[in-house]
Design a protein around this motif. Structure first.
Motif, PDB file in Angstrom:
ATOM      1  N   TRP A  79       0.888  -1.356  -0.341  1.00  0.00           N
ATOM      2  CA  TRP A  79      -0.351   0.363   0.005  1.00  0.00           C
ATOM      3  C   TRP A  79       1.194   1.223  -0.343  1.00  0.00           C
ATOM      4  CZ3 TRP A  79      -4.636   1.258  -1.632  1.00  0.00           C
ATOM      5  CH2 TRP A  79      -4.931   2.299  -1.089  1.00  0.00           C
TER       6      TRP A  79
ATOM      7  N   LYS B 195      -3.127   6.599   5.113  1.00  0.00           N
ATOM      8  CA  LYS B 195      -4.458   5.359   5.828  1.00  0.00           C
ATOM      9  C   LYS B 195      -5.096   5.937   5.475  1.00  0.00           C
ATOM     10  CE  LYS B 195      -5.782   2.442   8.914  1.00  0.00           C
ATOM     11  NZ  LYS B 195      -6.899   3.790   9.057  1.00  0.00           N
TER      12      LYS B 195
ATOM     13  N   CYS C 231      -6.485   4.453   2.764  1.00  0.00           N
ATOM     14  CA  CYS C 231      -6.954   3.590   2.777  1.00  0.00           C
ATOM     15  C   CYS C 231      -8.032   3.021   3.779  1.00  0.00           C
ATOM     16  CB  CYS C 231      -6.328   2.161   4.111  1.00  0.00           C
ATOM     17  SG  CYS C 231      -6.288   1.163   4.259  1.00  0.00           S
TER      18      CYS C 231
ATOM     19  N   CYS D  40     -10.616   4.386   0.819  1.00  0.00           N
ATOM     20  CA  CYS D  40     -10.956   3.260  -0.588  1.00  0.00           C
ATOM     21  C   CYS D  40     -11.904   1.923   0.468  1.00  0.00           C
ATOM     22  CB  CYS D  40      -9.558   2.828  -0.899  1.00  0.00           C
ATOM     23  SG  CYS D  40      -9.796   1.027  -2.359  1.00  0.00           S
TER      24      CYS D  40
ATOM     25  N   TYR E 181      -5.265  -3.532   4.968  1.00  0.00           N
ATOM     26  CA  TYR E 181      -5.063  -3.341   3.331  1.00  0.00           C
ATOM     27  C   TYR E 181      -4.528  -5.221   3.361  1.00  0.00           C
ATOM     28  CZ  TYR E 181      -1.707  -3.766  -0.632  1.00  0.00           C
ATOM     29  OH  TYR E 181      -1.214  -4.385  -1.724  1.00  0.00           O
TER      30      TYR E 181
ATOM     31  N   THR F 132      -5.910  -4.442  -2.321  1.00  0.00           N
ATOM     32  CA  THR F 132      -7.041  -2.705  -2.270  1.00  0.00           C
ATOM     33  C   THR F 132      -6.839  -2.822  -0.743  1.00  0.00           C
ATOM     34  OG1 THR F 132      -8.868  -1.669  -2.504  1.00  0.00           O
ATOM     35  CG2 THR F 132      -8.842  -3.638  -2.917  1.00  0.00           C
ATOM     36  N   CYS F 133      -7.828  -1.927  -0.585  1.00  0.00           N
ATOM     37  CA  CYS F 133      -7.930  -1.902   1.054  1.00  0.00           C
ATOM     38  C   CYS F 133      -9.566  -2.395   1.422  1.00  0.00           C
ATOM     39  CB  CYS F 133      -7.668  -0.319   1.633  1.00  0.00           C
ATOM     40  SG  CYS F 133      -6.429   0.041   2.208  1.00  0.00           S
TER      41      CYS F 133
END
Length: 291
Positions: free
Chosen positions: A57, A61, A64, A67, A135, A141-142
């Motif tokens: 990642w 944060k 994240c 997302c 993550y 991806t998160c």
């Protein structure tokens, strides 16, 4: 895939909004579904590109969290909207005379709004201290940590799986009604106008919805089943397999564009009408520039 999802759903939305005969209750659900798929292509999937290439990642944060929130919201929204669409088609097939009284514009808007609201409220729970965004290197991806918190994961399945099973059941009932009514029409010399039998042509839009639902289920279940198996058996899934299932799920946001064009005659005619209109506008612009 991102480019195909964005361009395909923009085209779908334009066609549905441009043609008067597609601006109905069913068209509203289709536009809402296309908006969810388009939003995923614009705001969720671009965050996967660099992590997929670098294997980690690379954003903050906060990115994240965003997302994970937006992707989960849009995926759950798509499932709920497909359920709404299946309900609409079932009422159209089973009770065609009462359809317009049952599926009013206000009721349609309420169903669409509630689908977005339920998905957003559940996906936002980590912001209020329940669950977390993590993550997942296999998916690049998160995501919500639905497989690390059993209660949080149970809530996810309670929201997503019942609509999937329900819309499969509704589409099977639509198929049974269609076969029964087709046999009735074929063998009866005359059908009274007051009959609840639907026209044969009404089965085609229902068939389109059935294919869309089937595609969604085929795209979603492999990832859910594999992760559920991994969680209860303590077997680690291969990264390539998880990424392939993730890619399959993502691709569903594009397949709807192909399904509408391939199976829905009304949509095809509307698409042709829209393309011709755009072509005329472009030719007029070229002519003006030449002058």
């Amino acid at each position: 895939m991102i480019i195909l999802i964005v361009l395909g759903n923009i085209f779908n939305i334009c066609v549905l909004l441009y043609n008067n005969n597609l601006r109905n209750v069913t068209g509203s659900f289709m536009v809402a579904l296309a908006c969810a798929d388009l939003s995923l292509g614009l705001f969720g999937l671009p965050f996967m590109v660099r992590p997929a290439l670098e294997g980690r990642w690379v954003y903050t944060k906060s990115a994240c969290d965003f997302c994970g929130f937006i992707s989960t919201t849009l995926i759950i929204t798509s499932v709920l909207l497909l359920f709404d669409l299946s309900v609409d088609r079932y009422i159209w097939i089973a009770k065609p005379v009462k359809h317009y009284k049952i599926m009013t514009g206000k009721r349609c808007a309420a169903m669409i709004a509630s689908s977005w609201l339920v998905a957003a409220v559940y996906s936002a729970t980590p912001f209020f201290g329940w669950g977390s965004f993590v993550y997942n290197y296999k998916m690049s991806t998160c995501t919500l940590g639905i497989f690390t918190d059993i209660y949080f994961g149970t809530a996810f399945f309670a929201i997503s799986l019942p609509p999937i099973f329900a819309m499969c059941f509704l589409n099977l009932k639509i198929l049974r009604i269609a076969r029964r009514q087709t046999r009735t029409i074929r063998h009866a010399s005359q059908i009274p106008r007051t009959s609840e039998a639907f026209p044969v042509t009404s089965f085609k839009p229902a068939m389109t919805v059935g294919i869309v639902v089937t595609t969604c289920v085929v795209s979603l279940l492999p990832l859910i089943v594999s992760y559920t198996y991994s969680m209860f058996s303590n077997n680690d899934l291969p990264s390539d397999l998880v990424f392939a299932f993730t890619f399959l799920l993502i691709s569903n946001s594009f397949w709807n564009c192909i399904i509408y064009s391939a199976t829905n005659t009304t949509f095809r005619q509307g698409a042709k009408k829209f393309v011709l209109r755009v072509k005329k506008i472009l030719l007029d612009l070229v002519s003006e520039c030449d002058r």
